[in-house]
Design a protein around this motif. Structure first.
Motif, mmCIF file in Angstrom:
data_model
loop_
_atom_site.group_PDB
_atom_site.id
_atom_site.type_symbol
_atom_site.label_atom_id
_atom_site.label_comp_id
_atom_site.label_asym_id
_atom_site.label_seq_id
_atom_site.Cartn_x
_atom_site.Cartn_y
_atom_site.Cartn_z
ATOM 1 N N ASP A 17 0.949 -1.057 -0.074
ATOM 2 C CA ASP A 17 -0.068 -0.109 -0.214
ATOM 3 C C ASP A 17 0.977 1.360 0.103
ATOM 4 N N LEU A 18 2.004 1.310 0.857
ATOM 5 C CA LEU A 18 2.862 2.265 0.952
ATOM 6 C C LEU A 18 3.443 2.774 -0.483
ATOM 7 N N TRP A 19 3.904 1.609 -1.000
ATOM 8 C CA TRP A 19 4.521 1.533 -2.400
ATOM 9 C C TRP A 19 3.818 2.450 -3.274
ATOM 10 N N TYR A 20 2.315 2.349 -3.459
ATOM 11 C CA TYR A 20 1.770 3.072 -4.486
ATOM 12 C C TYR A 20 1.383 4.493 -3.697
ATOM 13 N N ASP A 21 1.264 4.516 -2.306
ATOM 14 C CA ASP A 21 0.827 5.770 -2.023
ATOM 15 C C ASP A 21 2.024 6.909 -2.287
ATOM 16 N N ALA A 22 3.405 6.010 -2.270
ATOM 17 C CA ALA A 22 4.567 7.062 -2.254
ATOM 18 C C ALA A 22 4.961 6.986 -3.610
ATOM 19 N N PHE A 23 4.830 6.121 -4.623
ATOM 20 C CA PHE A 23 5.387 6.087 -5.740
ATOM 21 C C PHE A 23 4.287 5.998 -7.083
ATOM 22 N N SER A 24 3.351 6.813 -6.848
ATOM 23 C CA SER A 24 2.449 6.907 -7.963
ATOM 24 C C SER A 24 2.762 8.225 -8.962
ATOM 25 N N ILE A 25 3.906 7.838 -9.494
ATOM 26 C CA ILE A 25 4.497 8.705 -10.551
ATOM 27 C C ILE A 25 4.243 7.845 -11.847
ATOM 28 N N PRO A 26 4.282 8.635 -12.773
ATOM 29 C CA PRO A 26 4.032 7.753 -14.299
ATOM 30 C C PRO A 26 4.927 6.876 -14.625
ATOM 31 N N ILE A 27 6.404 6.957 -14.081
ATOM 32 C CA ILE A 27 7.359 5.875 -14.871
ATOM 33 C C ILE A 27 7.356 4.754 -13.828
ATOM 34 N N ASN A 28 6.704 4.901 -12.475
ATOM 35 C CA ASN A 28 6.431 3.723 -11.521
ATOM 36 C C ASN A 28 5.412 2.969 -11.739
ATOM 37 N N LEU A 29 4.499 3.941 -12.320
ATOM 38 C CA LEU A 29 3.332 2.825 -12.667
ATOM 39 C C LEU A 29 3.463 2.245 -13.956
ATOM 40 N N ARG A 30 4.291 2.654 -14.863
ATOM 41 C CA ARG A 30 4.604 1.944 -15.858
ATOM 42 C C ARG A 30 5.487 0.490 -15.619
ATOM 43 N N LEU A 31 6.580 0.753 -14.780
ATOM 44 C CA LEU A 31 7.158 -0.254 -14.195
ATOM 45 C C LEU A 31 6.465 -1.316 -13.482
ATOM 46 N N PHE A 32 5.445 -0.822 -12.714
ATOM 47 C CA PHE A 32 4.629 -1.593 -11.465
ATOM 48 C C PHE A 32 3.321 -1.133 -11.527
ATOM 49 N N PRO A 33 2.352 -1.445 -12.575
ATOM 50 C CA PRO A 33 1.069 -0.952 -12.659
ATOM 51 C C PRO A 33 0.409 -1.538 -11.266
ATOM 52 N N ASP A 34 -0.854 -0.489 -11.051
ATOM 53 C CA ASP A 34 -1.331 -0.924 -9.683
ATOM 54 C C ASP A 34 -2.480 -1.858 -10.178
ATOM 55 N N THR A 35 -2.238 -3.057 -10.161
ATOM 56 C CA THR A 35 -3.104 -4.124 -10.420
ATOM 57 C C THR A 35 -2.936 -5.138 -9.377
ATOM 58 N N ALA A 36 -4.170 -5.894 -9.105
ATOM 59 C CA ALA A 36 -3.969 -6.873 -8.184
ATOM 60 C C ALA A 36 -2.806 -7.952 -8.353
ATOM 61 N N GLY A 37 -2.572 -8.301 -9.525
ATOM 62 C CA GLY A 37 -1.427 -9.369 -9.974
ATOM 63 C C GLY A 37 -0.010 -8.655 -9.828
ATOM 64 N N VAL A 38 0.261 -7.120 -9.933
ATOM 65 C CA VAL A 38 1.315 -6.756 -9.527
ATOM 66 C C VAL A 38 1.618 -6.656 -8.062
ATOM 67 N N ARG A 39 0.607 -6.060 -7.456
ATOM 68 C CA ARG A 39 0.684 -6.080 -6.032
ATOM 69 C C ARG A 39 0.965 -7.294 -5.357
ATOM 70 N N ALA A 40 0.523 -8.466 -5.841
ATOM 71 C CA ALA A 40 0.870 -10.032 -5.236
ATOM 72 C C ALA A 40 2.295 -10.142 -5.758
ATOM 73 N N TRP A 41 2.692 -9.682 -6.965
ATOM 74 C CA TRP A 41 4.054 -9.884 -7.372
ATOM 75 C C TRP A 41 5.131 -9.237 -6.497
ATOM 76 N N LEU A 42 4.675 -7.973 -6.007
ATOM 77 C CA LEU A 42 5.524 -7.244 -5.161
ATOM 78 C C LEU A 42 5.730 -7.672 -3.759
ATOM 79 N N ALA A 43 4.701 -7.968 -3.442
ATOM 80 C CA ALA A 43 4.339 -8.596 -2.039
ATOM 81 C C ALA A 43 5.338 -10.087 -1.903
ATOM 82 N N ALA A 44 5.345 -10.844 -3.067
ATOM 83 C CA ALA A 44 6.184 -12.037 -3.121
ATOM 84 C C ALA A 44 7.319 -11.765 -3.171
ATOM 85 N N TYR A 45 7.791 -10.708 -3.872
ATOM 86 C CA TYR A 45 9.169 -10.368 -4.181
ATOM 87 C C TYR A 45 9.993 -10.106 -2.718
#
Length: 197
Positions: A17-45
């Motif tokens: 949650d903090l990742w997207y609160d802090a990093f909601s800039i265009p380049i980050n959202l291109r790298l890590f789109p705010d989807t359920a799948g990418v959120r699960a990927w980030l948590a697993a990483y």
């Protein structure tokens, strides 16, 4: 007001949650789109990284009942004899070629400057927007700088243009490699401060 603690696996949902609160800039959202799948990927990483003894996760919390679970967090990587990001396969929702190019270029810049020289890497630093410029991030940076000074290690960070000024206050300098450091990132290096007994 602020408390410093190790970050644990129980904190992973709040970290994402903090990742997207802090990093909601265009380049980050291109790298890590705010989807359920990418959120699960980030948590697993981050779950896998947490299990490694050379990865140091810290969190800042606040006493107020209205505060978010995480005010700020940092990931320090102390295993950098072969510098480079160690991400799993990108999630299908991410722009995989862009991710490979962006992080590959950052890693190439670090190898160009550092070569095999041992160093510490400030991998991730996040601060909740409501708590920026209140000292939380500085406390997390200072923790790593103190460790690096004690161990005689330089520190590398791939900073955003917005974050570069904060790192400069801790002695980091811009060592970006023209034609290699990717647009949207600044390669920064801090030499250790000699500790006098």
């Amino acid at each position: 007001m602020f408390q410093l603690h190790p970050l644990t696996a129980d904190d992973l949902p709040a970290l994402v949650d903090l990742w997207y609160d802090a990093f909601s800039i265009p380049i980050n959202l291109r790298l890590f789109p705010d989807t359920a799948g990418v959120r699960a990927w980030l948590a697993a990483y981050h779950r896998a990284s947490l299990e490694r003894p050379d990865q140091h996760y810290l969190k800042i919390t606040a006493d107020s009942a209205s505060s978010p679970p995480l005010v700020a967090m940092v990931k320090w990587d102390f295993n950098t004899t072969a510098p480079g990001h160690r991400f799993p396969v990108w999630h299908a929702d991410s722009d995989r070629p862009f991710c490979d190019d962006f992080f590959g270029s950052m890693d190439e810049a670090r190898r160009t400057i550092m070569g095999p020289r041992p160093h510490y890497y400030l991998d991730t630093l996040l601060t909740h927007p409501d708590y920026q410029r209140q000292g939380a991030a500085s406390r997390l940076i200072r923790w790593g700088c103190d460790r690096a000074d004690h161990d005689g290690r330089p520190i590398w960070v791939d900073a955003s243009p917005e974050g570069a000024a904060l790192y400069q206050r801790f002695g980091f300098r811009d060592v970006s490699v023209p034609g290699i450091t990717p647009e949207g990132a600044i390669s920064m290096l801090r030499d250790p401060v000699v500790m006098h007994s």
